[in-house]
Write an enzyme that holds these catalytic residues in place. Structure first.
Site, PDB file in Angstrom:
ATOM      1  N   LYS A   4       0.846  -1.204   0.000  1.00  0.00           N
ATOM      2  CA  LYS A   4       0.000   0.000   0.000  1.00  0.00           C
ATOM      3  C   LYS A   4       0.880   1.253   0.000  1.00  0.00           C
ATOM      4  O   LYS A   4       0.605   2.218  -0.708  1.00  0.00           O
ATOM      5  CB  LYS A   4      -0.935  -0.030   1.213  1.00  0.00           C
ATOM      6  CG  LYS A   4      -1.983  -1.138   1.095  1.00  0.00           C
ATOM      7  CD  LYS A   4      -2.802  -1.374   2.361  1.00  0.00           C
ATOM      8  CE  LYS A   4      -3.736  -2.572   2.141  1.00  0.00           C
ATOM      9  NZ  LYS A   4      -4.563  -2.931   3.297  1.00  0.00           N
ATOM     10  N   GLN A  12      -5.226  -1.945   9.794  1.00  0.00           N
ATOM     11  CA  GLN A  12      -4.954  -3.217   9.113  1.00  0.00           C
ATOM     12  C   GLN A  12      -5.348  -4.389  10.008  1.00  0.00           C
ATOM     13  O   GLN A  12      -4.994  -4.430  11.189  1.00  0.00           O
ATOM     14  CB  GLN A  12      -3.463  -3.283   8.744  1.00  0.00           C
ATOM     15  CG  GLN A  12      -3.078  -4.453   7.871  1.00  0.00           C
ATOM     16  CD  GLN A  12      -3.626  -4.358   6.444  1.00  0.00           C
ATOM     17  OE1 GLN A  12      -3.850  -3.273   5.917  1.00  0.00           O
ATOM     18  NE2 GLN A  12      -3.849  -5.491   5.820  1.00  0.00           N
ATOM     19  N   ASP A  36     -11.609   1.937   3.640  1.00  0.00           N
ATOM     20  CA  ASP A  36     -11.785   0.482   3.547  1.00  0.00           C
ATOM     21  C   ASP A  36     -13.264   0.116   3.407  1.00  0.00           C
ATOM     22  O   ASP A  36     -13.594  -1.037   3.101  1.00  0.00           O
ATOM     23  CB  ASP A  36     -11.270  -0.188   4.833  1.00  0.00           C
ATOM     24  CG  ASP A  36      -9.968  -0.956   4.611  1.00  0.00           C
ATOM     25  OD1 ASP A  36      -9.673  -1.333   3.465  1.00  0.00           O
ATOM     26  OD2 ASP A  36      -9.257  -1.173   5.612  1.00  0.00           O
TER      27      ASP A  36
END
Ligand code: GUN
Length: 289
Positions: free
Chosen positions: A51, A95, A118
């Protein structure tokens, strides 16, 4: 047999996103993505590095906040709040997986709705069900983008999703319904998995079980989307599909690595750019076409 090459598609998208970020910088907006990790899950570190690399390639700002294993829920939420309140931060992700003592759902729900790139916040999950999502979970969004790039229209298809996680299985099932597929969701309690997969036109498998889906599970000419990323003892990365076994039987398939993974990262970039555009009251068509 067609290979659905996520690496190539994500490269094309990276060019579009790089131009979008350049245009945004001209109006003094630099999208910024913040990624929070807790502890040192090795797979998560690999994903976050990907990322970071992609964010830097498109020219956006990136901050990786690493919290220790012993971080409490309150400390994690205070960190999220800090970036919720920071006007320079466009998008925030925590995460997963988190260490067992922490609540993933509370973390998902703490992120400001307009920074939830997300798409995991319950509010954004609700919008997805209603067909009005502003931020979608990146893996499902990337899968549909890849299918569209290959002119595959799922309308009318019998689709089978294997796995029902909040990150992949549930949202891809909902998104496929919105795209007019007839969807069956299978999971660990499904009585006869083959009964479902053998009649499917499209299968999305996201269970994390190396090489589990072989040719005996599928009909001739199916489309296989492999979300699994499993590391074998020899260090090799493989999907949930036994690629060699199925490759002569499928119409199209995503490779692992190089299929769904790069698309997930690309969609995260897109949603961070979209978040920055919306937060500054700009028009996304001017920047992303
Ligand atoms: N862990 C595995 N996939 C993902 C993802 O797409 N987002 C986050 N936040 N964690 C993950």
């Amino acid at each position: 047999m067609e290979i659905l090459d996520g690496r190539q598609r994500s490269q094309e998208l990276t060019e579009l996103y790089t131009q979008a970020v350049e245009k945004l910088k001209k109006v003094s907006v630099t999208p910024k993505l913040v990624v929070i990790t807790v502890g040192e899950d090795p797979a998560s570190f690999v994903y976050v590095r990907q990322k970071k690399r992609r964010a830097e390639a498109v020219g956006m700002d990136f901050e990786w906040v690493t919290l220790g294993d012993e971080t409490s829920q309150e400390e994690l939420e205070a960190t999220i709040d800090k970036f919720n309140d920071d006007s320079k931060t466009s998008g925030i992700i925590v995460q997963f997986p988190l260490p067992n003592h922490l609540s993933e759902s509370r973390a998902m729900d703490r992120i400001a709705i307009e920074k939830d790139v997300d798409g995991f916040h319950y509010y954004n999950a609700g919008l997805l069900v209603a067909g009005k999502a502003e931020f979608k979970p990146c893996t499902p969004k990337g899968i549909l983008n890849l299918l569209e790039a290959h002119d595959i229209d799922v309308a009318g298809m019998d689709a089978v999703v294997i796995g029902r996680s909040q990150i992949v299985g549930m949202p891809i099932a909902i998104d496929l319904i919105h795209h007019n597929a007839t969807v069956t969701v299978c999971h660990s309690r499904t009585k006869d998995l083959k009964f479902h997969t053998q009649r499917a036109d499209l299968i999305v498998v996201a269970i994390g079980n190396a090489h589990m889906l072989d040719a005996s599970y599928i009909k001739e000419g199916t489309i296989l989307i492999d979300v699994g990323i499993n590391r074998l003892d020899d260090g090799k990365l493989v999907g949930d599909v036994d690629y060699e076994d199925v490759k002569d039987k499928v119409k199209a398939i995503t490779p692992v690595p190089g299929g769904v993974g790069p698309m997930t990262v690309a969609m995260l970039m897109e949603q961070t750019i979209l978040a920055a555009i919306r937060q500054h009251g700009l028009d996304s068509r001017e920047f992303l076409g």
